[in-house]
Write a protein that holds these residues in place. Structure first.
Motif, mmCIF file in Angstrom:
data_model
loop_
_atom_site.group_PDB
_atom_site.id
_atom_site.type_symbol
_atom_site.label_atom_id
_atom_site.label_comp_id
_atom_site.label_asym_id
_atom_site.label_seq_id
_atom_site.Cartn_x
_atom_site.Cartn_y
_atom_site.Cartn_z
ATOM 1 N N GLN A 124 3.460 7.677 -2.518
ATOM 2 C CA GLN A 124 2.110 7.235 -2.866
ATOM 3 C C GLN A 124 1.575 6.285 -1.800
ATOM 4 O O GLN A 124 2.305 5.413 -1.316
ATOM 5 C CB GLN A 124 2.091 6.516 -4.223
ATOM 6 C CG GLN A 124 2.327 7.424 -5.409
ATOM 7 C CD GLN A 124 2.174 6.685 -6.734
ATOM 8 O OE1 GLN A 124 2.286 5.467 -6.786
ATOM 9 N NE2 GLN A 124 1.917 7.424 -7.794
ATOM 10 N N LYS A 125 0.308 6.467 -1.469
ATOM 11 C CA LYS A 125 -0.334 5.581 -0.500
ATOM 12 C C LYS A 125 -1.683 5.135 -1.057
ATOM 13 O O LYS A 125 -2.482 5.956 -1.511
ATOM 14 C CB LYS A 125 -0.540 6.267 0.843
ATOM 15 C CG LYS A 125 -1.138 5.336 1.906
ATOM 16 C CD LYS A 125 -1.155 5.959 3.268
ATOM 17 C CE LYS A 125 -1.694 4.970 4.316
ATOM 18 N NZ LYS A 125 -0.858 3.767 4.452
ATOM 19 N N ILE A 126 -1.937 3.840 -1.012
ATOM 20 C CA ILE A 126 -3.209 3.260 -1.459
ATOM 21 C C ILE A 126 -4.093 3.025 -0.242
ATOM 22 O O ILE A 126 -3.654 2.443 0.761
ATOM 23 C CB ILE A 126 -2.983 1.938 -2.208
ATOM 24 C CG1 ILE A 126 -2.114 2.171 -3.446
ATOM 25 C CG2 ILE A 126 -4.295 1.298 -2.603
ATOM 26 C CD1 ILE A 126 -1.689 0.908 -4.158
ATOM 27 N N ASN A 131 0.800 -1.234 0.000
ATOM 28 C CA ASN A 131 0.000 0.000 0.000
ATOM 29 C C ASN A 131 0.828 1.278 0.000
ATOM 30 O O ASN A 131 0.252 2.371 -0.026
ATOM 31 C CB ASN A 131 -0.935 0.024 1.214
ATOM 32 C CG ASN A 131 -2.007 -1.046 1.138
ATOM 33 O OD1 ASN A 131 -2.508 -1.357 0.061
ATOM 34 N ND2 ASN A 131 -2.336 -1.637 2.280
ATOM 35 N N ASN A 186 -8.461 4.027 -3.471
ATOM 36 C CA ASN A 186 -8.047 5.418 -3.305
ATOM 37 C C ASN A 186 -6.530 5.511 -3.340
ATOM 38 O O ASN A 186 -5.834 4.686 -2.750
ATOM 39 C CB ASN A 186 -8.555 5.980 -1.975
ATOM 40 C CG ASN A 186 -10.052 5.826 -1.816
ATOM 41 O OD1 ASN A 186 -10.826 6.607 -2.336
ATOM 42 N ND2 ASN A 186 -10.468 4.777 -1.089
ATOM 43 N N LEU A 187 -6.026 6.537 -4.022
ATOM 44 C CA LEU A 187 -4.588 6.750 -4.119
ATOM 45 C C LEU A 187 -4.259 8.194 -3.771
ATOM 46 O O LEU A 187 -4.796 9.127 -4.373
ATOM 47 C CB LEU A 187 -4.087 6.436 -5.533
ATOM 48 C CG LEU A 187 -2.603 6.709 -5.800
ATOM 49 C CD1 LEU A 187 -1.729 5.790 -4.949
ATOM 50 C CD2 LEU A 187 -2.273 6.529 -7.269
ATOM 51 N N ASN A 205 -1.129 10.998 -3.439
ATOM 52 C CA ASN A 205 0.207 11.218 -3.985
ATOM 53 C C ASN A 205 0.706 12.605 -3.582
ATOM 54 O O ASN A 205 0.004 13.604 -3.760
ATOM 55 C CB ASN A 205 0.190 11.099 -5.508
ATOM 56 C CG ASN A 205 1.593 11.174 -6.102
ATOM 57 O OD1 ASN A 205 2.248 10.156 -6.278
ATOM 58 N ND2 ASN A 205 2.053 12.369 -6.421
ATOM 59 N N LYS A 262 -9.604 11.849 -10.752
ATOM 60 C CA LYS A 262 -8.389 12.366 -10.112
ATOM 61 C C LYS A 262 -8.503 13.867 -9.893
ATOM 62 O O LYS A 262 -8.896 14.599 -10.794
ATOM 63 C CB LYS A 262 -7.161 12.061 -10.982
ATOM 64 C CG LYS A 262 -5.835 12.543 -10.395
ATOM 65 C CD LYS A 262 -4.672 12.163 -11.295
ATOM 66 C CE LYS A 262 -3.334 12.601 -10.719
ATOM 67 N NZ LYS A 262 -2.206 12.228 -11.604
#
Length: 446
Positions: A312-314, A274, A319-320, A322, A358
């Motif tokens: 980056q985190k999922i 993630n 959901n992403l 950045n 986005k």
């Protein structure tokens, strides 16, 4: 900003429409059958079949197969159950068990010719699909061609300043009333991608493209762009490194042309499933054509050194987030075209049923190294550019009422709104622009 609400409304409407369609389909199953009910009535044919259908709909195929296998034992003469089981096994690539069920059906002397022909075609098609899948799995070279058509609605294509004034030889002048502001450009392109898989950790990608841009009211943005790139992708454990080279050359109708060469490296460090860190750096050389019309074109020749790093985190797989930092150093033949730039950006992406939406915001500061006497000899240009955008992209197959157009998922769409607000101490560059871009792409794979 007036147009952003229209396109946001379209995005929201499409998403709500999709949800309503799915909700309506759920209502068809008036009652949700639980596993406890199945345990209480394991030989109830209708109840078990309805349970299997419901489990199939939510893609819990292990439950479907287990239910149908039990029914097959209880009702060995029911060909509908066997055919249903066979179709589910084929869908889930349960090759050995599918062949067993097929042989069981084939050996039944009471089987009608129509059913026998049907299941033979079913299994033959499945075996062909298995052979093709194996061939694709062992395939090392992939080629695709994208045919694209896009439009761009500009609110300020000529870059008229907020005050409608500009510097020229230290004096302030007004823009002409006939200056083109709102305009539309249309881009047609063909781009090819060739991928060669060397081994499990290394691949080579070669890209080439030709794009043509035409402008509706003006001609300043019209050009033909030739571009190419070579990329290596190398996996090293939890790291991916991608060195690349790029060449591009636009052929403008009314502006001077340039050759751009870029050498760079991008990479990704996977912290866990993630979280990851992306990074990159590059060197580019831009050389403008010196002609009898553009006698000082090479004043803009420059070398650019740039770099970036992003986290980056999922979140919840849909959901992403950045966060990115970037910087550049532009060294031009003339100091008034040289500058140092740095900035940061934030973005949030979410997977929707109809595509990926986005939202992004960036801040970019550029400090020039000398004044340009052609405009103003006492001001050294200093810009802060703030960009705000919202976009959505996906395949036409994700939109319920357009699925019939894109049965093989080879059509892709995108829609983007971008506001560019540049705050500059040089009147000429103190601008605000809005762009709405929409495109459709057809991909052909070989």
């Amino acid at each position: 900003m007036k147009n952003i609400f229209k396109y946001l409304f379209i995005i929201i409407f499409l998403n709500i429409f999709y949800i309503q369609v799915s909700f309506s389909e759920d209502l068809l199953n008036k009652k949700i059958i639980t596993f406890e009910e199945i345990l209480e009535q394991p030989d109830n044919l209708q109840l078990n079949l309805l349970y299997a259908k419901q489990q199939e709909k939510i893609e819990k195929f292990k439950n479907v197969i287990a239910t149908l296998e039990r029914l097959n034992l209880l009702y060995p003469s029911n060909y509908d159950i066997k055919l249903y089981l066979l179709s589910i096994l084929i869908r889930n690539d349960s090759k050995d068990r599918a062949l067993e069920v097929f042989n069981d059906l084939s050996e039944d002397p009471n089987l009608t010719n129509d059913i026998r022909i049907y299941i033979e075609k079913l299994i033959n098609d499945y075996q062909k699909r298995i052979a093709e899948a194996e061939k694709e799995k062992n395939k090392k070279t992939f080629l695709s061609i994208d045919f694209s058509l896009s439009g761009n609605e500009h609110s300020n294509v000529a870059g008229v300043s907020k005050s409608n004034t500009f510097y020229l030889n230290d004096a302030v002048s007004q823009y002409a009333s006939s200056e083109i502001r709102d305009d539309t450009t249309l881009n047609k392109g063909i781009n090819t991608t060739l991928v060669r898989q060397i081994d499990d950790t290394l691949s080579v990608i070669l890209k080439a493209g030709l794009n043509s841009t035409e402008q509706n009211r003006g001609i300043a943005e019209e050009n033909d762009l030739v571009s190419s790139s070579l990329i290596l992708n190398k996996s090293l454990g939890n790291k991916v490194l991608s060195p690349y080279i790029v060449y591009s050359r636009p052929n403008y109708r009314t502006q001077n042309d340039a050759n751009t060469k870029i050498v760079g490296m991008s990479g990704r460090y996977l912290i866990n499933s993630n979280n990851n860190v992306n990074f990159g750096f590059s060197f580019s050389e831009n050389k403008f054509d010196l002609t009898s019309t553009f006698t000082s074109a090479n004043d803009k020749n420059n070398d650019t050194y740039s770099g970036n790093i992003a986290y980056q985190k999922i979140l919840n797989d849909k959901n992403l987030l950045n966060i990115s930092l970037f910087g550049r150093d532009v060294v031009a033949n003339k100091n008034y075209n040289s500058y140092d730039g740095y900035g940061y950006s934030f973005s949030y992406s979410r997977i929707l049923p109809i595509g990926v939406v986005k939202f992004e915001k960036s801040f970019d500061q550029n400090k020039y190294k000398a004044s340009d006497s052609f405009y103003n000899s006492s001001i050294v240009r200093d810009d802060l550019t703030i960009k705000s955008s919202v976009s959505i992209n996906g395949s036409l197959s994700q939109i319920p009422f357009l699925k019939f157009i894109d049965k093989d998922r080879s059509f892709f769409y995108s829609l983007k709104y971008l506001e560019t607000n540049t705050n500059s101490n040089m009147l000429n560059y103190d601008t605000i622009k809005e762009n709405i871009t929409y495109s459709i792409t057809k991909r052909v794979n070989f």
